[in-house]
Design an enzyme around this catalytic site. Structure first.
Site, mmCIF file in Angstrom:
data_model
loop_
_atom_site.group_PDB
_atom_site.id
_atom_site.type_symbol
_atom_site.label_atom_id
_atom_site.label_comp_id
_atom_site.label_asym_id
_atom_site.label_seq_id
_atom_site.Cartn_x
_atom_site.Cartn_y
_atom_site.Cartn_z
ATOM 1 N N TYR A 16 -11.250 -1.054 0.665
ATOM 2 C CA TYR A 16 -11.246 -0.545 2.047
ATOM 3 C C TYR A 16 -9.966 0.232 2.331
ATOM 4 C CZ TYR A 16 -7.796 -3.659 4.300
ATOM 5 O OH TYR A 16 -6.638 -4.276 4.718
ATOM 6 N N ARG A 17 -8.976 0.136 1.448
ATOM 7 C CA ARG A 17 -7.636 0.669 1.712
ATOM 8 C C ARG A 17 -6.913 0.596 0.382
ATOM 9 N NH1 ARG A 17 -3.964 -3.064 5.667
ATOM 10 N NH2 ARG A 17 -2.164 -1.738 5.934
ATOM 11 N N HIS A 20 4.210 -6.829 -4.244
ATOM 12 C CA HIS A 20 2.850 -6.882 -4.768
ATOM 13 C C HIS A 20 2.136 -5.570 -4.486
ATOM 14 C CE1 HIS A 20 2.444 -8.027 -0.548
ATOM 15 N NE2 HIS A 20 1.266 -7.458 -0.624
ATOM 16 N N ASP A 52 -0.295 -10.184 9.907
ATOM 17 C CA ASP A 52 0.814 -10.931 9.347
ATOM 18 C C ASP A 52 1.366 -10.083 8.219
ATOM 19 O OD1 ASP A 52 -1.826 -12.459 9.206
ATOM 20 O OD2 ASP A 52 -1.127 -13.129 7.273
ATOM 21 N N TYR A 84 0.819 -1.215 0.000
ATOM 22 C CA TYR A 84 0.000 0.000 0.000
ATOM 23 C C TYR A 84 0.859 1.274 0.000
ATOM 24 C CZ TYR A 84 -3.650 -3.342 1.212
ATOM 25 O OH TYR A 84 -4.518 -4.402 1.201
#
Ligand code: ADP
Length: 525
Positions: free
Chosen positions: A470-471, A385, A150, A91
């Site tokens: 959501y993010r 990723h 995690d 992110y």
């Protein structure tokens, strides 16, 4: 020297001198070597001009130092970008949404203020990692569990603010927050909830305080810098067990999810579930897809394959925490409820009365036992990723629709099956599911370009179906905010109204969650 856009070298030099005076020269970083550490390791723009780069970084050690930094930034209009431990990989990591921002790195604020194992909460500063908090509790023999994300090297504060999730009954991390201390854009300190009372005894036990609730305004936001957080913890359970439920055929997912939602909302199932598909796993090894492809096999053909190979179409592991006799009864009841679905099968899993030696080969088990781990990185098979994570309803029908919608998109873009980091849902939150995709990131600009294009299309296809993320990654915050369209983006307009009121100079994390301060609003992508 790189300066924030629109800030002269002279002004920036002055601001840096003031930062040094306020927090010590050792904690103001300006060399390329230091600054490069704050780039996003998984950047979708690696080696390209759009890669987000900070101009400097500052590492305060106390709330007072954070206040001083904010005041200096206000005086010189310096954009800041706050991180706790900066492990927000997938992110954006520790990189800012707005290139040229000064990173406010809170890693040094790593004090555990309190852990209470009588009413079960912790109070931590932003630089405390899950490992730190776990160690603190173990060293003192306290009878509480944490719920790590995690992997566990990030911070409870950063992860909760981003509304991340774990695996135990306390898995919805924002839901576990009780009481914040925040430095506002004007440098003032605010305490939320009961903390608004100077001598409150219940700041971290009662969330609401008096009057409008404001805690949420500081989550995924650029309205303040959180310097302290209360978190509810789980009392150490006496025992743990898990078990697996399989159902045979495609359409069984509808009653499966209905049963799951019933058990979850009745507090009989309490942890995170990842829906799995042994049949689709096999199908993918044969060159097939996780999605329902327009030119792929029909449901009837896949059902036949499931029967031939004796592979369940759907499967999930359920975990239980509590006194042995209660979790045994819960598992029995879960089997009884799912047993109504014809062809369902069950496997008793691991059962530990704690403390116990446990299966070391499963990194997800450690996390489910409240032990922070980096083992889950092994499950990512290397490489970076880009996280794509839309929220969908907790129903079999929604999962089918997602498989169909994303299958159509993958067919349209002619993406190879191997490119599909499969998206089956997780239940990090009560009442809804989240699909987690990881689009591959690398040093190869062409692959990254393709992943970015796929990402944008995934966001659009989701929105057409009524689902939104959501993010999201810092490079796509505007794109995702754009999908929240109700009443001509009333939510974004409200966010901007608040932003301009609480941060008139627009210094705190410009661009976070698609919220730009007035003076930088033309940067919206
Ligand atoms: P973690 O510590 O879990 O790795 P990060 O430090 O990467 O999390 O933070 C994730 C995001 O959350 C950041 O990009 C930032 O937008 C926001 N954030 C993190 N810490 C704070 C804080 N103390 N106050 C306000 N926002 C924060």
């Amino acid at each position: 020297m790189a300066t924030p856009p629109g800030v002269s070298e002279r002004d920036f030099t002055r601001a840096l001198t003031e930062f040094r005076n306020a927090i010590g020269a050792d904690w103001v970083f300006t060399s390329d070597e230091d600054i490069n550490l704050y780039r996003d390791a998984y950047s979708p723009f690696k080696g390209e001009a759009e890669d987000r780069v900070p101009s400097a970084a500052v590492a305060p050690n106390s709330t007072e130092q954070v206040q001083a930094i904010v005041r200096i930034a206000n005086a010189h209009r310096i954009p800041l970008w706050t991180i706790s431990t900066g492990r927000n990989l997938g992110y954006g990591g520790s990189a800012p949404a707005y290139s040229g921002s000064v990173i406010v790195d809170l890693k040094r604020m790593n004090r555990v203020i309190e852990v209470n194992d009588k009413t079960h909460f912790a109070v931590v500063e932003p630089g405390v990692s899950y490992f730190d908090l776990y160690r603190y509790i173990q060293e003192r023999g306290l009878k509480v569990w944490i719920d790590p994300a995690d992997p566990g090297w990030g911070s409870p504060v950063g992860n909760a603010l981003e509304r991340g999730g774990g695996r135990t009954p306390m898995r919805d991390h924002w839901n576990a927050v009780c009481g914040l201390e925040v430095v506002l854009a004007n440098g003032e300190v605010l305490r939320t909830g009961m903390g608004a009372m100077a001598n409150s005894e219940v700041w971290h036990q009662y969330k609401y305080g008096f009057g409008p609730l404001v805690d949420g305004l500081f989550s995924q936001s650029n309205f303040g810098i959180v310097t302290r957080m209360g978190l509810w913890l789980m009392p150490s359970p006496e025992a743990y067990r898990d078990g697996r439920v399989n159902v045979a055929q495609h359409d069984d997912l509808v009653p499966f999810m209905e049963t799951y939602a019933y058990l979850m909302n009745s507090d009989i199932l309490r942890g995170t579930m990842l829906l799995e598909s042994p049949l689709l796993n096999y199908h993918v090894t044969q060159g097939g897809s996780f999605f329902e492809m327009p030119n792929g096999p029909s449901t009837a053909e896949l059902d036949r394959l499931a029967r031939e190979r004796n592979l369940p179409y759907w499967s999930a592991e359920f975990r239980f925490w509590g006194p042995p006799k209660i979790i045994d009864a819960q598992w029995e009841y879960v089997k009884e409820k799912f047993g109504v679905i014809a062809g369902s099968t069950f496997a008793d899993g691991r059962r530990y009365v704690l403390p116990a030696e446990f299966d070391q080969n499963d990194p997800t088990l450690e996390v489910a036992l409240g032990i922070p781990s980096l083992g889950v990185f092994g499950l990512l098979q290397g490489g970076g990723h880009l996280g794509f994570s839309p929220i969908i309803p907790m129903t079999g029908d929604a999962i089918f629709r997602a498989q169909r919608a994303f299958g159509r998109l993958y067919a349209e873009l002619a993406l190879p099956a191997a490119n599909q980091f499969a998206a089956l849902p997780w239940s990090y939150n009560p009442r809804a599911l989240v699909l987690l995709f990881g689009l591959p990131m690398s040093r190869d600009k062409e692959q990254n370009r393709q992943s970015r294009e796929v990402f944008e299309r995934l966001v659009e296809v989701s929105a057409q179906n009524g689902w939104a993320e959501y993010r999201t990654h810092i490079a796509f915050m505007d794109k995702v905010a754009e999908m929240y369209t109700f009443n001509d983006h009333a939510m974004r307009r409200f966010h901007e109204l608040l932003k301009d009121a609480v941060d008139p100079n627009g210094i705190l994390s410009p661009g976070k969650s698609g919220i730009w301060p007035r003076r930088l609003r033309s940067n919206r992508g």
